[in-house]
Design a protein around this motif. Structure first.
Motif, PDB file in Angstrom:
ATOM      1  N   PRO A 190      -8.698 -11.193  -3.422  1.00 15.67           N
ATOM      2  CA  PRO A 190      -9.212 -12.019  -2.339  1.00 15.67           C
ATOM      3  C   PRO A 190      -8.599 -11.761  -0.982  1.00 15.67           C
ATOM      4  CG  PRO A 190      -7.818 -13.298  -3.815  1.00 15.67           C
ATOM      5  CD  PRO A 190      -7.965 -11.947  -4.421  1.00 15.67           C
ATOM      6  N   ASP A 191      -7.317 -11.908  -0.869  1.00 12.18           N
ATOM      7  CA  ASP A 191      -6.663 -11.847   0.438  1.00 12.18           C
ATOM      8  C   ASP A 191      -5.746 -10.632   0.515  1.00 12.18           C
ATOM      9  OD1 ASP A 191      -7.797 -14.333   1.244  1.00 12.18           O
ATOM     10  OD2 ASP A 191      -6.321 -15.327  -0.051  1.00 12.18           O
ATOM     11  N   ALA A 192      -5.480 -10.221   1.736  1.00 12.79           N
ATOM     12  CA  ALA A 192      -4.579  -9.088   1.933  1.00 12.79           C
ATOM     13  C   ALA A 192      -3.197  -9.432   1.389  1.00 12.79           C
ATOM     14  CB  ALA A 192      -4.493  -8.746   3.421  1.00 12.79           C
ATOM     15  N   PRO A 193      -2.689  -8.649   0.417  1.00 10.91           N
ATOM     16  CA  PRO A 193      -1.396  -8.977  -0.191  1.00 10.91           C
ATOM     17  C   PRO A 193      -0.243  -8.574   0.703  1.00 10.91           C
ATOM     18  CG  PRO A 193      -2.244  -6.944  -1.115  1.00 10.91           C
ATOM     19  CD  PRO A 193      -3.282  -7.444  -0.143  1.00 10.91           C
ATOM     20  N   SER A 235       1.358   7.463   1.849  1.00 17.77           N
ATOM     21  CA  SER A 235       0.695   7.522   0.546  1.00 17.77           C
ATOM     22  C   SER A 235       0.714   6.157  -0.134  1.00 17.77           C
ATOM     23  CB  SER A 235       1.378   8.564  -0.348  1.00 17.77           C
ATOM     24  OG  SER A 235       1.244   9.859   0.195  1.00 17.77           O
ATOM     25  N   LEU A 236       1.836   5.453  -0.040  1.00 16.70           N
ATOM     26  CA  LEU A 236       1.921   4.121  -0.641  1.00 16.70           C
ATOM     27  C   LEU A 236       0.957   3.146   0.017  1.00 16.70           C
ATOM     28  CD1 LEU A 236       5.770   3.611  -1.216  1.00 16.70           C
ATOM     29  CD2 LEU A 236       4.051   4.503  -2.796  1.00 16.70           C
ATOM     30  N   ALA A 237       0.834   3.234   1.335  1.00 20.16           N
ATOM     31  CA  ALA A 237      -0.089   2.343   2.048  1.00 20.16           C
ATOM     32  C   ALA A 237      -1.529   2.593   1.600  1.00 20.16           C
ATOM     33  CB  ALA A 237       0.043   2.551   3.550  1.00 20.16           C
ATOM     34  N   LEU A 238      -1.878   3.856   1.428  1.00 19.22           N
ATOM     35  CA  LEU A 238      -3.225   4.186   0.969  1.00 19.22           C
ATOM     36  C   LEU A 238      -3.425   3.740  -0.474  1.00 19.22           C
ATOM     37  CD1 LEU A 238      -5.923   5.477   1.570  1.00 19.22           C
ATOM     38  CD2 LEU A 238      -4.927   7.718   1.039  1.00 19.22           C
ATOM     39  N   LEU A 239      -2.377   3.872  -1.271  1.00 14.62           N
ATOM     40  CA  LEU A 239      -2.431   3.427  -2.663  1.00 14.62           C
ATOM     41  C   LEU A 239      -2.696   1.922  -2.737  1.00 14.62           C
ATOM     42  CD1 LEU A 239      -1.965   5.014  -5.349  1.00 14.62           C
ATOM     43  CD2 LEU A 239       0.340   4.067  -5.357  1.00 14.62           C
ATOM     44  N   GLN A 240      -2.029   1.162  -1.860  1.00 11.06           N
ATOM     45  CA  GLN A 240      -2.232  -0.284  -1.825  1.00 11.06           C
ATOM     46  C   GLN A 240      -3.673  -0.624  -1.451  1.00 11.06           C
ATOM     47  OE1 GLN A 240       0.272  -2.314   0.954  1.00 11.06           O
ATOM     48  NE2 GLN A 240      -0.209  -4.356   0.171  1.00 11.06           N
ATOM     49  N   GLN A 241      -4.234   0.135  -0.507  1.00 11.29           N
ATOM     50  CA  GLN A 241      -5.627  -0.089  -0.130  1.00 11.29           C
ATOM     51  C   GLN A 241      -6.564   0.200  -1.302  1.00 11.29           C
ATOM     52  OE1 GLN A 241      -5.526   2.370   3.679  1.00 11.29           O
ATOM     53  NE2 GLN A 241      -6.888   0.705   4.301  1.00 11.29           N
ATOM     54  N   CYS A 242      -6.294   1.272  -2.010  1.00 14.95           N
ATOM     55  CA  CYS A 242      -7.134   1.640  -3.154  1.00 14.95           C
ATOM     56  C   CYS A 242      -7.067   0.588  -4.260  1.00 14.95           C
ATOM     57  CB  CYS A 242      -6.706   2.996  -3.714  1.00 14.95           C
ATOM     58  SG  CYS A 242      -7.027   4.391  -2.630  1.00 14.95           S
ATOM     59  N   ALA A 243      -5.916  -0.077  -4.382  1.00 15.81           N
ATOM     60  CA  ALA A 243      -5.762  -1.088  -5.434  1.00 15.81           C
ATOM     61  C   ALA A 243      -6.657  -2.296  -5.185  1.00 15.81           C
ATOM     62  CB  ALA A 243      -4.301  -1.524  -5.520  1.00 15.81           C
ATOM     63  N   HIS A 266      -2.863   0.408 -10.959  1.00 12.79           N
ATOM     64  CA  HIS A 266      -3.366  -0.545 -11.962  1.00 12.79           C
ATOM     65  C   HIS A 266      -2.718  -1.920 -11.802  1.00 12.79           C
ATOM     66  CE1 HIS A 266      -4.584  -2.210 -15.838  1.00 12.79           C
ATOM     67  NE2 HIS A 266      -3.305  -2.454 -16.087  1.00 12.79           N
ATOM     68  N   TYR A 267      -1.389  -1.954 -11.720  1.00 10.91           N
ATOM     69  CA  TYR A 267      -0.686  -3.237 -11.707  1.00 10.91           C
ATOM     70  C   TYR A 267      -0.815  -3.985 -10.387  1.00 10.91           C
ATOM     71  CZ  TYR A 267       1.168  -1.922 -16.218  1.00 10.91           C
ATOM     72  OH  TYR A 267       1.259  -1.573 -17.543  1.00 10.91           O
ATOM     73  N   LEU A 268      -1.234  -3.301  -9.341  1.00 10.91           N
ATOM     74  CA  LEU A 268      -1.487  -3.968  -8.064  1.00 10.91           C
ATOM     75  C   LEU A 268      -2.945  -4.428  -7.945  1.00 10.91           C
ATOM     76  CD1 LEU A 268       0.460  -1.638  -5.592  1.00 10.91           C
ATOM     77  CD2 LEU A 268       1.122  -3.940  -6.344  1.00 10.91           C
ATOM     78  N   SER A 269      -3.764  -4.071  -8.910  1.00 10.77           N
ATOM     79  CA  SER A 269      -5.194  -4.375  -8.835  1.00 10.77           C
ATOM     80  C   SER A 269      -5.521  -5.656  -9.600  1.00 10.77           C
ATOM     81  CB  SER A 269      -6.005  -3.215  -9.417  1.00 10.77           C
ATOM     82  OG  SER A 269      -5.930  -3.211 -10.837  1.00 10.77           O
ATOM     83  N   ALA A 270      -6.765  -6.071  -9.479  1.00 10.06           N
ATOM     84  CA  ALA A 270      -7.213  -7.246 -10.218  1.00 10.06           C
ATOM     85  C   ALA A 270      -7.336  -6.968 -11.709  1.00 10.06           C
ATOM     86  CB  ALA A 270      -8.565  -7.713  -9.660  1.00 10.06           C
ATOM     87  N   ARG A 271      -7.143  -5.717 -12.117  1.00 14.35           N
ATOM     88  CA  ARG A 271      -7.186  -5.356 -13.534  1.00 14.35           C
ATOM     89  C   ARG A 271      -5.797  -5.373 -14.184  1.00 14.35           C
ATOM     90  NH1 ARG A 271     -11.838  -2.944 -15.439  1.00 14.35           N
ATOM     91  NH2 ARG A 271     -13.455  -2.529 -13.890  1.00 14.35           N
ATOM     92  N   SER A 272      -4.817  -5.883 -13.475  1.00  9.28           N
ATOM     93  CA  SER A 272      -3.433  -5.775 -13.947  1.00  9.28           C
ATOM     94  C   SER A 272      -3.197  -6.432 -15.301  1.00  9.28           C
ATOM     95  CB  SER A 272      -2.480  -6.386 -12.914  1.00  9.28           C
ATOM     96  OG  SER A 272      -2.801  -7.757 -12.689  1.00  9.28           O
ATOM     97  N   ARG A 273      -4.019  -7.419 -15.659  1.00  7.42           N
ATOM     98  CA  ARG A 273      -3.849  -8.069 -16.967  1.00  7.42           C
ATOM     99  C   ARG A 273      -4.493  -7.261 -18.090  1.00  7.42           C
ATOM    100  NH1 ARG A 273      -2.247 -13.481 -16.736  1.00  7.42           N
ATOM    101  NH2 ARG A 273      -2.099 -14.316 -14.613  1.00  7.42           N
ATOM    102  N   GLY A 274      -5.281  -6.270 -17.726  1.00 10.37           N
ATOM    103  CA  GLY A 274      -5.917  -5.422 -18.721  1.00 10.37           C
ATOM    104  C   GLY A 274      -5.025  -4.249 -19.101  1.00 10.37           C
TER     105      GLY A 274
END
Length: 365
Positions: free
Chosen positions: A7-10, A30-38, A62-70
């Motif tokens: 939902p919101d910018a983390p 690279s980390l900033a882009l990774l966060q955007q991709c998550a 994966h763990y920064l995304s909404a799929r982290s519980r999967g």
């Protein structure tokens, strides 16, 4: 709000908790882009040399995304034999083949609701590429022996240390598959481009090893830390540094670690001119020991035929391996395919002749 969207910018992620350490600007980008991709549920292609931390980046994604519980399910594409390809990827129904006594999930089914990480996707066989392409189009698949299609709620993340565009041009990788997996792309910089990060990483590795082995605190000596601040080639990147620290940790007799950093900071990788340049045409004296007065005999004339033959084979192997590695840009999986050999056997030959892929990476650039 779409499914699997944040939902919101983390806030800034705790990257060290995700085992991603570094302050160099190239790495932080690279980390900033990774966060955007998550934050979006799209396919991501992670690019970078071997040892740059692509699987760690995939796990962070994966763990920064909404799929982290999967689930996060990694698979090494170079280890997918065609003979059991469909069963490994898509699973099978009971009775699909002789030993199929019950239904079985493939890696796609295991990743339901989470992320499927396709490591070394450049090493996929043509058959495997076709299978993944079909799945990537609409996430539908049919388990081996099943009568109905199934749909997987899975995010695809792929990784490669090769230049896929070059493989496409050589006919070794499908262009349509490249389009499918390269929706978003993140490059992990090599350690030699991450100025100042080597010392920071080495200290992080020591802290982790202290916890792993439950020892008293240890630290790296000042001289080693100073050397880590100097430019170096680091052909194995972060993995090479990690192994270096691990070895020093295990061999240390006290609280101080001395890193075996060898002689030179950087410069160029090993010079390969002697390997790649063709041998000069043989002189008459080299062919006929009696030519030109017979004073200059052939270099092999004083050894047995068997020994001379073995030396010739060794020289041929080294030149051939170097040529194939150059064509493949240092990619061992691709080079093995070009040579028509199993990857493990090809790597054994490369080690036997003391060749290092880093030199060929540089030449490919």
């Amino acid at each position: 709000m779409p499914a699997h969207a944040l939902p919101d910018a983390p806030a800034e992620p705790d990257w060290p908790a995700l085992h991603l350490h570094g302050s160099a600007s190239a790495f932080r980008q690279s980390l900033a882009l990774l966060q955007q991709c998550a934050r979006v549920d799209a396919t991501v292609l992670l690019c970078g040399e071997t040892g740059t931390g692509k699987e760690l980046a995939a796990r962070a994604l994966h763990y920064l995304s909404a799929r982290s519980r999967g689930p996060f399910v990694p698979i090494n594409c170079g280890a997918l034999p065609d003979s059991i390809l469909e069963a490994e990827l898509f699973g099978h129904a009971r009775g699909a083949f002789t030993d199929a006594k019950s239904d079985s999930l493939g890696v796609i089914g295991q990743a339901q609701g989470g992320t499927l990480f396709l490591d070394e996707i450049d090493a996929m066989s043509p058959r495997a590429q076709a299978a993944i392409l079909r799945f990537a189009q609409d996430h539908s698949y049919r388990p081996l022996g099943a009568s109905r299609l199934q749909h997987a709620d899975v995010r695809l993340v792929a990784a490669t240390n090769a230049k896929l565009e070059d493989l496409v041009a050589q006919g070794l990788f499908r262009q349509d598959l490249l389009f499918r997996i390269n929706v978003l792309s993140v490059r992990l910089p090599p350690l030699r481009e991450r100025h100042g990060d080597a010392a920071l990483l080495a200290q992080a590795f020591v802290k982790r090893l202290v916890q792993q082995y439950r020892t008293d605190p240890k630290h790296i000596d000042a001289h080693s830390l100073a050397l880590l601040q100097t430019p170096r080639a680091w052909p194995g990147n972060v993995r090479e540094l990690e192994h270096l620290v691990h070895r020093a940790f295990l061999l240390a007799e006290g609280a101080v670690l001395h890193l075996d950093l060898g002689a030179p900071p950087v410069a160029a990788p090993v010079a390969w001119a002697s390997v790649h340049e063709p041998d000069p045409a043989p002189t008459p004296a080299a062919i006929d020991p009696h030519a030109n007065g017979g004073t200059q005999g052939d270099a092999h004339a004083d050894i047995s035929f068997a020994d001379a033959k073995a030396q010739a084979i060794t020289d041929f192997e080294r030149r051939y391996l170097a040529a194939v590695l150059q064509r493949a840009g240092g990619n061992l999986s691709l080079a093995a395919r070009i040579a028509g050999k199993e990857r493990s056997r090809f790597c054994k030959l490369v080690r036997k002749h003391g060749l290092q892929r880093a030199g060929f990476d540089a030449m490919a650039d």
